[in-house]
Enzyme design. Structure first.
Site, PDB file in Angstrom:
ATOM      1  N   SER A   6      -1.880 -13.063  27.844  1.00  0.00           N
ATOM      2  CA  SER A   6      -2.497 -13.626  26.628  1.00  0.00           C
ATOM      3  C   SER A   6      -2.685 -15.138  26.744  1.00  0.00           C
ATOM      4  O   SER A   6      -3.658 -15.685  26.203  1.00  0.00           O
ATOM      5  CB  SER A   6      -1.687 -13.263  25.378  1.00  0.00           C
ATOM      6  OG  SER A   6      -0.498 -14.004  25.298  1.00  0.00           O
ATOM      7  N   ARG A  12      11.404 -13.520  50.696  1.00  0.00           N
ATOM      8  CA  ARG A  12      10.759 -14.283  49.647  1.00  0.00           C
ATOM      9  C   ARG A  12       9.870 -15.382  50.220  1.00  0.00           C
ATOM     10  O   ARG A  12       8.797 -15.680  49.691  1.00  0.00           O
ATOM     11  CB  ARG A  12      11.848 -14.901  48.750  1.00  0.00           C
ATOM     12  CG  ARG A  12      11.292 -15.661  47.590  1.00  0.00           C
ATOM     13  CD  ARG A  12      12.396 -16.085  46.665  1.00  0.00           C
ATOM     14  NE  ARG A  12      12.566 -17.525  46.718  1.00  0.00           N
ATOM     15  CZ  ARG A  12      13.246 -18.218  45.836  1.00  0.00           C
ATOM     16  NH1 ARG A  12      13.887 -17.604  44.861  1.00  0.00           N
ATOM     17  NH2 ARG A  12      13.347 -19.516  45.926  1.00  0.00           N
ATOM     18  N   ILE A  34      10.544 -16.613  40.416  1.00  0.00           N
ATOM     19  CA  ILE A  34      10.873 -18.008  40.715  1.00  0.00           C
ATOM     20  C   ILE A  34      10.063 -18.463  41.924  1.00  0.00           C
ATOM     21  O   ILE A  34       9.989 -17.748  42.932  1.00  0.00           O
ATOM     22  CB  ILE A  34      12.390 -18.146  40.974  1.00  0.00           C
ATOM     23  CG1 ILE A  34      13.152 -17.832  39.687  1.00  0.00           C
ATOM     24  CG2 ILE A  34      12.733 -19.536  41.487  1.00  0.00           C
ATOM     25  CD1 ILE A  34      14.654 -17.743  39.857  1.00  0.00           C
ATOM     26  N   ASN A  76       4.269 -24.844  33.811  1.00  0.00           N
ATOM     27  CA  ASN A  76       4.752 -23.561  33.313  1.00  0.00           C
ATOM     28  C   ASN A  76       4.898 -23.651  31.804  1.00  0.00           C
ATOM     29  O   ASN A  76       5.165 -24.730  31.260  1.00  0.00           O
ATOM     30  CB  ASN A  76       6.122 -23.232  33.928  1.00  0.00           C
ATOM     31  CG  ASN A  76       6.653 -21.884  33.471  1.00  0.00           C
ATOM     32  OD1 ASN A  76       5.902 -20.908  33.389  1.00  0.00           O
ATOM     33  ND2 ASN A  76       7.943 -21.801  33.161  1.00  0.00           N
ATOM     34  N   HIS A  97       7.285 -22.037  28.891  1.00  0.00           N
ATOM     35  CA  HIS A  97       8.548 -21.309  28.781  1.00  0.00           C
ATOM     36  C   HIS A  97       8.859 -21.104  27.298  1.00  0.00           C
ATOM     37  O   HIS A  97       8.747 -22.044  26.502  1.00  0.00           O
ATOM     38  CB  HIS A  97       9.670 -22.105  29.452  1.00  0.00           C
ATOM     39  CG  HIS A  97      10.982 -21.390  29.416  1.00  0.00           C
ATOM     40  ND1 HIS A  97      11.253 -20.301  30.215  1.00  0.00           N
ATOM     41  CD2 HIS A  97      12.078 -21.586  28.657  1.00  0.00           C
ATOM     42  CE1 HIS A  97      12.465 -19.863  29.957  1.00  0.00           C
ATOM     43  NE2 HIS A  97      12.996 -20.626  29.014  1.00  0.00           N
ATOM     44  N   SER A 141       7.936 -24.583  25.388  1.00  0.00           N
ATOM     45  CA  SER A 141       7.824 -25.857  26.118  1.00  0.00           C
ATOM     46  C   SER A 141       6.845 -25.686  27.273  1.00  0.00           C
ATOM     47  O   SER A 141       6.855 -24.666  27.961  1.00  0.00           O
ATOM     48  CB  SER A 141       9.184 -26.252  26.713  1.00  0.00           C
ATOM     49  OG  SER A 141      10.199 -26.286  25.728  1.00  0.00           O
ATOM     50  N   ASP A 159      13.178 -23.702  35.471  1.00  0.00           N
ATOM     51  CA  ASP A 159      12.839 -24.235  34.141  1.00  0.00           C
ATOM     52  C   ASP A 159      13.417 -25.626  33.905  1.00  0.00           C
ATOM     53  O   ASP A 159      13.822 -25.963  32.780  1.00  0.00           O
ATOM     54  CB  ASP A 159      13.323 -23.268  33.039  1.00  0.00           C
ATOM     55  CG  ASP A 159      12.675 -21.905  33.156  1.00  0.00           C
ATOM     56  OD1 ASP A 159      11.518 -21.835  33.607  1.00  0.00           O
ATOM     57  OD2 ASP A 159      13.329 -20.904  32.806  1.00  0.00           O
TER      58      ASP A 159
HETATM   59  C1  GAR Z   1       5.022 -15.896  27.334  1.00  0.00           C
HETATM   60  O1  GAR Z   1       5.809 -15.776  26.181  1.00  0.00           O
HETATM   61  C2  GAR Z   1       5.570 -16.957  28.245  1.00  0.00           C
HETATM   62  O2  GAR Z   1       6.132 -18.057  27.560  1.00  0.00           O
HETATM   63  C3  GAR Z   1       6.644 -16.189  28.962  1.00  0.00           C
HETATM   64  O3  GAR Z   1       6.082 -14.936  29.211  1.00  0.00           O
HETATM   65  C4  GAR Z   1       5.138 -14.639  28.179  1.00  0.00           C
HETATM   66  C5  GAR Z   1       3.832 -14.306  28.845  1.00  0.00           C
HETATM   67  O4  GAR Z   1       2.895 -13.844  27.909  1.00  0.00           O
HETATM   68  N1  GAR Z   1       7.038 -16.838  30.172  1.00  0.00           N
HETATM   69  C6  GAR Z   1       8.262 -16.824  30.642  1.00  0.00           C
HETATM   70  O5  GAR Z   1       9.181 -16.256  30.103  1.00  0.00           O
HETATM   71  C7  GAR Z   1       8.455 -17.588  31.937  1.00  0.00           C
HETATM   72  N2  GAR Z   1       9.831 -17.764  32.224  1.00  0.00           N
HETATM   73  P1  GAR Z   1       1.398 -13.620  28.325  1.00  0.00           P
HETATM   74  O6  GAR Z   1       1.419 -12.782  29.618  1.00  0.00           O
HETATM   75  O7  GAR Z   1       0.807 -12.848  27.198  1.00  0.00           O
HETATM   76  O8  GAR Z   1       0.756 -14.958  28.530  1.00  0.00           O
END
Ligand code: GAR
Length: 214
Positions: free
Chosen positions: A14, A64, A91, A106, A108, A135, A144
């Site tokens: 999204s 990795r 990661i 990123n 978060h 953030s 992060d």
């Molecule tokens: C979002 O909430 C983003 O902040 C989180 O994953 C979701 C992705 O949503 N990211 C993390 O947790 C990264 N550590 P999306 O695929 O609909 O953009």
């Protein structure tokens, strides 16, 4: 300057869609030059044309480092100005990060430095927090932990569960990420002397979305 964006995503996409929509609407001067995923079935990949998609399974590599090197080569081939992690749940290793210094963002779902890692919404609820948020930060080799550039807040409301709270946070993630990308596109935010600067000044305090349009 039209920003060249390489987007890394593992899931629904999204945030990627919000970026694509802003580009289509003419409110973000950018091109998405590739979407990269560690999950070939990620819905995010379907949001762009097939020629822009790259995905590999990490388990098909011996380690990795091998996966990260393949990803880095594919990303570098697109010559992005910025690498935008948008729900990328793996990661990034040091070799990847060091190949693109101060060029990886990123988003978060917490008010960093609170709640690095996973399950941020449940952890905010468990702690009894009255506010929560998201953030946008620079990515370095620690999880992060890179410089936080911008944050947006939402209230935690009585009766919230992790799912409800996550949905509320997501509504502010999209404008938050777009705001940072717009500042980069118009050159107000730029990497200088190893640090991100806003209007020529180091970003000591994260920008907040509320003051974003001043
Ligand atoms: C979002 O909430 C983003 O902040 C989180 O994953 C979701 C992705 O949503 N990211 C993390 O947790 C990264 N550590 P999306 O695929 O609909 O953009």
């Amino acid at each position: 300057m039209t920003l060249r964006l390489a987007v890394l995503a593992s899931g629904r996409g999204s945030n990627l869609q919000a970026i694509l929509d802003a580009i289509s609407a003419g409110t973000l001067d950018a091109h998405v030059v590739g979407v990269f995923s560690d999950r070939p079935d990620a819905a995010a990949l379907q949001r762009v044309t097939e020629s822009l998609r790259w995905s590999r399974r990490p388990k098909d590599f011996t380690d990795r480092t091998g996966f990260d090197a393949a990803l880095a080569d594919a990303v570098a081939a697109c010559q992005p100005d910025w690498i935008v992690c948008a729900g990328y749940m793996r990661i990034l290793g040091g070799a990847f990060v060091n190949r693109f210094p101060e060029r990886i963002l990123n988003i978060h779902p917490s008010l960093l430095p609170k709640y690095k890692g996973l399950h941020t919404h449940q952890r905010a609820l468990d702690a009894g927090d009255t506010e929560h948020g998201a953030s946008v930060h620079l990515v370095n080799a620690a999880l992060d932990a890179g410089q936080v550039l911008a944050q947006a807040r939402v209230p935690v409301l009585p009766g919230d569960n992790a799912e409800v709270l996550a949905a509320r946070v997501l509504t502010i993630e999209h404008p938050l990420y777009l705001h940072v990308l717009q500042l980069l596109a118009i050159g107000r935010l730029r990497a200088q002397a190893g640090q991100l600067q806003m209007d020529g000044h180091p970003v000591y305090t994260p920008l907040s979305l509320e003051s974003a349009h001043s």
